[in-house]
Each structure stands twice: as C-alpha cells, then as structure tokens.
Design an enzyme around this catalytic site. Structure first.
Site, short mmCIF file in Angstrom:
data_model
loop_
_atom_site.label_atom_id
_atom_site.label_comp_id
_atom_site.label_asym_id
_atom_site.label_seq_id
_atom_site.Cartn_x
_atom_site.Cartn_y
_atom_site.Cartn_z
N CYS A 2 67.45 30.93 -5.42
CA CYS A 2 67.41 32.15 -6.22
C CYS A 2 68.05 31.85 -7.58
CB CYS A 2 68.15 33.33 -5.60
SG CYS A 2 67.47 33.86 -4.04
N ARG A 27 64.33 27.51 -8.80
CA ARG A 27 65.32 27.83 -7.77
C ARG A 27 64.75 28.73 -6.67
NH1 ARG A 27 70.41 26.71 -9.81
NH2 ARG A 27 71.31 27.91 -8.12
N TRP A 75 64.25 33.18 -3.63
CA TRP A 75 63.86 32.34 -2.51
C TRP A 75 64.39 33.07 -1.30
CZ3 TRP A 75 65.87 29.58 1.63
CH2 TRP A 75 65.04 28.61 2.19
N ASN A 99 72.49 35.51 -5.96
CA ASN A 99 72.12 34.18 -5.48
C ASN A 99 73.16 33.78 -4.46
OD1 ASN A 99 71.46 31.46 -5.11
ND2 ASN A 99 72.57 30.82 -6.95
N GLY A 100 72.74 33.56 -3.21
CA GLY A 100 73.68 33.17 -2.15
C GLY A 100 73.35 33.89 -0.87
N GLU A 482 61.30 7.67 1.29
CA GLU A 482 61.21 8.49 0.07
C GLU A 482 59.75 8.68 -0.34
OE1 GLU A 482 62.89 10.48 -1.44
OE2 GLU A 482 62.03 10.65 -3.44
N LYS A 486 58.06 12.37 -0.64
CA LYS A 486 57.44 12.84 -1.89
C LYS A 486 56.02 13.33 -1.63
CE LYS A 486 59.84 13.24 -3.96
NZ LYS A 486 61.25 13.21 -4.17
N GLU A 489 55.95 16.61 0.60
CA GLU A 489 56.57 17.72 -0.09
C GLU A 489 55.60 18.44 -1.05
OE1 GLU A 489 59.78 16.21 -2.46
OE2 GLU A 489 60.75 18.15 -2.62
N HIS A 505 56.28 0.12 19.32
CA HIS A 505 57.12 0.80 20.32
C HIS A 505 56.72 2.26 20.49
CE1 HIS A 505 59.58 -2.75 20.67
NE2 HIS A 505 59.52 -2.84 19.35
N LYS A 603 64.45 24.20 -5.62
CA LYS A 603 65.05 22.99 -6.16
C LYS A 603 66.48 22.81 -5.69
CE LYS A 603 65.26 19.49 -9.05
NZ LYS A 603 64.55 18.28 -8.61
O1 M6R Z 1 70.46 18.51 -5.79
P1 M6R Z 1 70.52 17.55 -4.66
O2 M6R Z 1 70.27 16.14 -5.08
O3 M6R Z 1 71.77 17.65 -3.85
O4 M6R Z 1 69.31 17.96 -3.72
C1 M6R Z 1 69.12 17.32 -2.48
C2 M6R Z 1 67.75 17.63 -1.93
O5 M6R Z 1 67.60 19.00 -1.73
C3 M6R Z 1 66.63 17.15 -2.85
O6 M6R Z 1 66.75 15.79 -3.13
C4 M6R Z 1 65.25 17.41 -2.21
O7 M6R Z 1 65.09 16.63 -1.08
C5 M6R Z 1 64.14 17.16 -3.23
N1 M6R Z 1 63.37 18.34 -3.38
C6 M6R Z 1 63.19 16.11 -2.81
O8 M6R Z 1 62.24 15.85 -3.79
#
Ligand code: M6R
Length: 608
Positions: A2, A27, A75, A99-100, A482, A486, A489, A505, A603
């Site tokens: 948020c 956010r 969010w 926000n929270g 990773e 990516k 996501e 396995h 984010k």
């Molecule tokens: O702000 P941060 O690096 O602590 O965030 C951690 C994860 O939420 C962040 O890396 C998330 O996995 C990304 N959206 C991946 O692309």
C-alpha cells in the site's frame, strides 16, 4: 505494501496526490482513493482498480478543487479489493489512509461495536479510524486523540489522517511502516517514499516510529510519542524525478535492466579509493572482517538469491562457511546466535517486514548486523550496525533486476575483501577483481543487453509454453533459482529450478515431449556433468536450451545455445542472469501481461 500520500498547501492537491499515487502504485494496485477538503468539507472518491481508474473517476465527478488531501493505493490484506474496502476509510470525524496491518483489529472492533460504533467495511483500517475517532470524541484535540490511540493499536502503520472539522491540516503517524514528510515553500507532503514527491521537492524529513507530523500548508510540526515538539533534520533525496520515470522505455523493468552497468559503477566506483574496492567508508575494516569465521545471510525473494551467490563467492574465496536463510523462516527458527556472530541482511527496499524482524532478532541475540540496502534511511538501513548502500537508484518494477545485479557485485567485492582479511588474497588480487567488477563485468552486461533482439527471439519460441524448467550445478544451480523466479513472477508460466544432478531423484518424471529445459552452464569444472543431464532430459523428449560459456562443449542434443561474453568465471553467471531477466521480460510482454505490476504482488512487502 500500500502507498499513502498527502498534500497540504497553496497548490492543487488532487493533481499532486494522483501523480504521487502513480509513483507509489508499485506498492499495491488493487484499488485507489482520495479524500480532500473542498469548501471545508471532506470529499471522498475511491474505486477498485488502478490509479488510472481513480483518475478517470475523479474526472467523471468533475474534478477536485482542493489544497489539502490524502490518497491511497492498496494491496489488500483485510477484505477483498472493492470500492467499500478501499481507502480512505471513515469513522465519525476521522478520514484515514493506512499502510500496514492492525493486528488486534478484531478485538478492537468487537469492543467498539459493543459501544455502539458501526462499521461498513471489512478492513482493519476502518477500525483504526474508529479508535482515533473515539479518542477524538473524548480529547477534543486531534494530536491528543492520536497519542491516546497509538498504544491501543498493535501492528504496523503509517497513517495519513484528516479530521473533518480541522480543514487544511494533515495529521500523520508511523509505527513500523515507512513514512516521510516532503517539504516545499508552498506546502507539505506525506508519502510512503520519496519517489512520489520528487517532481515537487527533494527535501524531506524521515519520521521515526511513534512520531506524529502535523502539516498545515508550508508549516510542518513533528511531535514525539509523548506529544513533545521535536526538531527534525531536513534531508535531501539523492534521486531525481527522471530516475523514477520510464525515460522512453516501454516498461520500468526494461529501463532498470539497461541501468545495471551504471548502477554497478556508481555503487562500487566510489568504494574504489585505493585502486581496489573496500568498505572502510561503510565502517567495515579489514581488522573487523578478520574476526568473521562464519556468516549467516538472511533475506527474502530475489535478495535471498543474491545471498546464494554471495555464499558461493565467500566460501570459494574466503573459505568461511555461510548459511543463507529466508527471513520469514529465520525469524521463527529461534536462531542460535551470539555476540561472536555476524548476520548479513540484504534488502532493496530496506522495509521488508520479515527481513527487518530478522535483523532485530539477530541484534537482540548480540550478533553484529551488516545490511546491504538500496533505499537510503530505510528502516533496515537505520537499524543495522553497519550499512553498505547500493546506489542502484529507484527500482520501480515489482520484479527486481538492477538491485539484484548490484547486490551480487557488491557482495562479491565483500567476499574478496573478506578473503584479503584472511590472507587468502593479496592487494594485487583485490586490484584485479576490482577492475573486473568495474570494467569487465559492466562491459559484459552491456554486451548481453545489446543482444536483446536475439533474446527476444528465444522468448518468441517459448512464450506459449505452460511449463519451463531451469537446471544448473554449483553456482549455476543457485542462479537458476533467480531465473525461474523472474520468469514465473511476471509471465505466470509455471517454472521450477532444479539442481541438475537431482533430476534423476524424482523431477525428471515431469519432463514430457517438448518441455523446455533451460540450462545455465558457466562453471567449466562441471561442464561434463551438466551435459550428461542435458542429454538425459532430451532423451525423454525435453527441448534443451543452454546459456553457457563459449567453451561449453557442443552436442546435437542442444536445440539452442546462447553464449555469454567471456569474463572471469566468478561473474559469468551474473551476466547470465541479465540474459535471463531479458528473457523473462520478453516472455511477459509476449503474453500480454502487465510487466511492471504483476498480479497479486507488491514491490515492498511491509507486512508478514
Ligand atoms: O526489498 P527487498 O529486497 O527486501 O524485497 C525482497 C523481495 O520481496 C523481492 O526481492 C521480491 O522477491 C522481488 N519482487 C522479486 O523480483
């Protein structure tokens, strides 16, 4: 998660709030709303959907003429995304954006209902508004009401609050969620981060937990949790407005991938003072590093994957054992730590709730904490014993790209410095590796970026698949985690990453005719082993795509091979990740997805 924003001053508040919400949309973006004083009355417009939907609704309603208001992009945590649950929430004379999470909202709601208060939404935020309103009815003063409400609210919050009978004034308070106050000559802002106000000002105040800001036009007063006035330092944001805009790229993600070489140079160039990169200016001396004999790395998501790379680099170069843990697990694992231990926290935003809590737990057990953080003065940066800032600039796309690359480059430099402190590398070696990072790595990433059209071509071949597997060994095994994150996501393609040697396995049973399997192969010592796994996959009908060094053997089993530019093998995998980021980006574009704002994600994950 948020985003909140507010403006009070002589200029157009709605314009500033909507512009700020667009920057804060990363956010959370399932609904948005605004509340503003018009002729001393509060007018509220809110809607499910994106900020653009709110903008449209404001136009439909004839616009808002106001110099004071608050806004929100959501969010959803409590209550589905719909018009009623979106913010601002109202109770009595209190109008509030949040926000929270208010953890004890259920008990509070039950108590308030028994006192005759009624609720219309399912949100915890409406409960917070009701608590403040109930205190306002008793105290008759907004500041006193907020001070009295704060101890009753458990959880995390950054609030922007309007009191219906106090026109032109924004009250704001934070505990655990980020909040800054922007300062200009014509008025003041509140915002979840600086990116939302950069068009108007670079000057801001960072609020501490429990502090309350009262903004009335250009005058801002800050009070502590005892209600005493406090003097705050005015800071200057290092980023400018252009850094937080797309700059001609179709998406922030693409722009941010293109910014990787520059971000690496900016972050590590300033630490290259003696012909090699060190961390003395960050308060981390060779003497201190000498005492580190074991390291725990804690982070979430992509930042955790940067930690996996760091584990490889540190163990290989410094021969120090490293454990990498997901912050949400670490915090509930009753970790065995003492004052002899060092815990490294990695976070782009510096606000991730689990990583912040992990840091606090590590500190409470006496461990020394070092944070690698991108956002200046963020909570993790402020609370860690040492902070190594990355200077990647604002990362707006939800999918992290440049932040990861810079984290890895920085952590590799840290690994070399650690190895030096242990006598495993000489000053000459440090100079060699610093040149590789600042020159060869950046050049190699640029080469991959210039290959964008070829990578798009591979995506064109694969974008209509519903399953894609990644395999790798050693460092490449860490990296494909990773690559897979990516891809899933932002493309919503089901994707898994496996240690190539583990396929037999169990996982190999997932390979059916035509399943794409992408192998990363940058570690020559185990090329042959990886090749055997590729052949096994192809024998079972899989289609083999390989991202590799030019010395990787050729084999008719490989359908497509993408060779990475030559570079010291410590970094070839990192360059490979840039290729994988571009691949994921084009897969998402070709599937018609909202690349920068993938569904269900936000984010900055500031709630558990
Ligand atoms: O702000 P941060 O690096 O602590 O965030 C951690 C994860 O939420 C962040 O890396 C998330 O996995 C990304 N959206 C991946 O692309």
């Amino acid at each position: 998660m948020c985003g909140i924003i507010g403006y009070s001053g002589s200029e157009n508040a709605a314009e500033r709030i909507v512009s700020g919400l667009k920057s804060l949309e990363y956010r959370g973006y399932d609904s948005a709303g605004i509340a503003a004083f018009e002729e001393n009355k509060v007018r509220i417009i809110k809607t499910v959907g994106r900020v653009s939907a709110l903008e449209h609704r404001i136009d439909e309603c004839g616009g808002i003429r106001s110099g004071c208001g608050i806004g929100h992009t959501r969010w959803a945590t409590h209550g589905a995304p719909n018009d009623i649950n979106s913010h601002p929430q109202v109770s009595g004379r209190v109008v509030l954006v949040h926000n929270g999470i208010i953890e004890n909202y259920h008990e509070l709601k039950t108590e308030l209902i028994s006192q005759g208060v009624s609720f219309v939404s399912e949100t915890d935020t409406e409960v917070a508004a009701a608590v403040i309103d109930s205190e306002y009815n008793k105290a008759g003063d907004p500041l006193k009401a907020i001070l009295a409400a704060m101890p009753k609210l458990t959880g995390s919050y950054a609030f922007g609050i309007l009191f219906k009978d106090v026109p032109g004034v924004i009250y704001s308070v934070k505990k655990g969620s980020p909040l800054i106050v922007g300062v200009t000559d014509n008025g003041g802002f509140i915002s979840s981060d600086t990116s939302a106000i950069l068009r108007y000002t670079k000057k801001y105040i960072s609020l501490e937990n429990g502090e309350i800001a009262v903004i009335k036009g250009a005058s801002t007063e800050v009070y502590n949790s005892r209600g005493e006035s406090v003097k705050k330092e005015i800071l200057t944001a290092k980023w400018d407005a252009a850094a937080a805009e797309k700059g001609g790229y179709s998406h922030f993600m693409l722009k941010e991938i293109h910014e990787e070489p520059e971000a690496v140079k900016k972050t590590l160039g300033i630490r290259n003072r003696h012909g090699y990169i060190d961390f003395e200016d960050d308060g981390i001396t060779v003497e201190q590093l000498k005492n580190i004999n074991f390291l725990r790395i804690v982070a979430c998501g992509t930042a955790m994957h940067a930690g996996l790379y760091a584990k490889y680099a540190i163990e290989k170069m410094a021969r120090i054992p490293v454990i990498v843990e997901v912050a949400s697990e670490f915090r509930y694992s009753d970790p065995i730590l003492s004052d002899k231990d060092t815990v490294l926290i990695i976070s782009q935003s510096g606000e991730t709730a689990d990583s912040l809590e992990a840091l606090r737990i590590a500190k409470s057990k006496g461990a020394r904490t070092i944070a690698v953080v991108n956002v200046i003065a963020s909570s993790i940066a402020r609370e860690a014993d040492n902070v190594i800032y990355t200077y990647a600039g604002p990362e707006i796309s939800v999918a992290s790209t440049k932040a990861y690359t810079v984290q890895v480059a920085t952590l590799c430099a840290f690994a070399f410095e650690l190895a030096y402190s242990k006598g495993r590398l000489t000053e000459q070696d440090l100079m060699y590796y610093s040149k590789i990072i600042l020159h060869d790595l950046c050049e190699a990433i640029e080469k991959v970026i210039s290959d964008e059209e070829r990578i798009r071509g591979i995506a064109q071949e694969l974008y209509d698949n519903e399953n894609v597997f990644f395999i790798g060994r050693s460092l490449d095994c860490a990296l494909v985690q990773e690559a897979s994150l990516k891809l899933k996501e932002i493309s919503y393609i089901h994707s898994e990453a496996y240690a190539a040697g583990e396929l037999k396995h169990g996982t190999i049973s997932l390979i059916t005719n035509g399943t794409p399997v992408i192998s990363l192969a940058t570690v020559p010592e185990i090329y042959e082993k990886t090749m055997s796994n590729i052949v096994e996959v192809v024998t079972r009908g899989g289609k083999a795509f390989v991202v590799c060094g030019s010395d990787f053997p050729d084999n008719s089993a490989i359908l497509y091979r993408y060779e990475l530019p030559e570079i010291d093998r410590m970094f070839m995998g990192l360059v490979g990740i840039t290729a994988m980021q571009l691949f994921a980006y084009y897969m998402s574009v070709l599937r018609g997805n909202d690349v920068d704002k993938p569904r269900n994600l936000a984010k900055s994950v500031t709630v558990e």
